[in-house]
Write an enzyme that holds these catalytic residues in place. Sequence first.
Site, PDB file in Angstrom:
ATOM      1  N   ASP A 145      42.696  31.818  53.828  1.00  0.00           N
ATOM      2  CA  ASP A 145      43.021  32.570  55.458  1.00  0.00           C
ATOM      3  C   ASP A 145      42.419  32.344  56.467  1.00  0.00           C
ATOM      4  OD1 ASP A 145      40.595  33.111  55.489  1.00  0.00           O
ATOM      5  OD2 ASP A 145      40.172  34.454  54.331  1.00  0.00           O
ATOM      6  N   ASP A 187      46.839  37.898  46.734  1.00  0.00           N
ATOM      7  CA  ASP A 187      45.576  38.088  46.167  1.00  0.00           C
ATOM      8  C   ASP A 187      45.033  39.355  46.653  1.00  0.00           C
ATOM      9  OD1 ASP A 187      43.344  38.448  49.089  1.00  0.00           O
ATOM     10  OD2 ASP A 187      45.307  37.951  49.820  1.00  0.00           O
ATOM     11  N   CYS A 203      38.200  39.322  24.717  1.00  0.00           N
ATOM     12  CA  CYS A 203      38.743  40.130  23.591  1.00  0.00           C
ATOM     13  C   CYS A 203      39.141  38.952  22.668  1.00  0.00           C
ATOM     14  CB  CYS A 203      40.480  40.919  24.151  1.00  0.00           C
ATOM     15  SG  CYS A 203      40.288  42.568  25.528  1.00  0.00           S
TER      16      CYS A 203
END
EC number: 2.4.2.29
Length: 394
Positions: free
Chosen positions: A95, A267, A310
């Site tokens: 950015d 984002d 998981c």
Amino acid sequence: MSRTPGFSFSELARDGHARTGVLSTPHGDVLTPTFMPVGTQGSVKTLTPAEVAATGARIVLGNTYHLWLRPGPELVAQLGGLHAFTRWPHAMLTDSGGFQAFSLAERRTLVEDGFVFRSHLDGARKALTPEVAMEVQGLLGADIAMQLDVCPPGGAPRPEVEEACRLTTRWGKRCLAAKRPSQALFGIVQGGTSVALRMAHADELGALPFDGLALGGFSVGEPIAMMHEVVAQIGPHLDPTRPRYLMGVGTPIDLVHAIGAGVDMFDCVLPTRNARNGQALTQHGKIVIKQARYKEDRSPLDPTCACPTCTGGYSRAYLRHLYMAGEILVLRLLTEHNLHLYGRLMREARAAIAEGRYAAFARAWLGASDAGNANDANETVGATESTESTESTE
């Protein structure tokens, strides 16, 4: 209209306004829609580059303001640029640093030439102009740079929003003149919650040779439903030959809506920041792992999730124990889980678009969220705030 060598965007399939595509960069192709994990200080917090890539991410975001102040762009360039410095082999976007210069720094001033401020680290006086933003991003060496822009606060009066659009356009022209030929540059569309201002500004920037167009200035205090409505109207209005990027947004629900409006890139700090706050995200909402109801829960966070957390057999009870004990491992495990959820969302969205069933896919995701605790997920602190207003403060 000129384009940057080595950078291109091609649309592959469309279903309504939703579309899939491929973003080609010097560091590889990126399938869109895509989510960019945020690496504010040159890393996605708690994970290695290989672990980030395993979530499906092929592009990450770096923060110019923070990397400018520490360790400094000259050092990064000396050590081979951000890709070599961080060991991230895929595409990277930085950015402009403008939002942080205005929101984080001390004694900041906005003038025609740019931002004048004092560093939040040591109080040193700095000036961020369009030319400096391009110089710093050029030294950092990301594949995609962002123009310096003015992001008015939520609820700003219309004259202030109009002036922000005008100044952003002037700065965009200066950024184009100063950018490195090898670095792609995106313009940033402002306009607050006014569809008319957004469309007019999109047309202004669309007439300039930017490689892509971004929607900035969302998640700054406006109602979530209003953001969805404005994005639904402005997204399809953006030039279809260039990638469309919604900055700093957001929850899975936000992304499902925006993909339906033709947005290609996202984002947000939500998956990483919320993980470090003990929140696991699922299609059905969030799990606040410190809650007592998980103390004896043997189940994984999400039995349908294929992430290492998981599938590795880590129970909610164990994750709660780690979090309550202040163990660092839980931050990694929750971050991996959350980023895998976003990667799965992007993969499934691309498949649904390619197969002409995106509307049904979106209904299923939104319906599952409604049936769970979607309202809690939307109200999570920082959940829909922009990259600049959350992760950059850490």
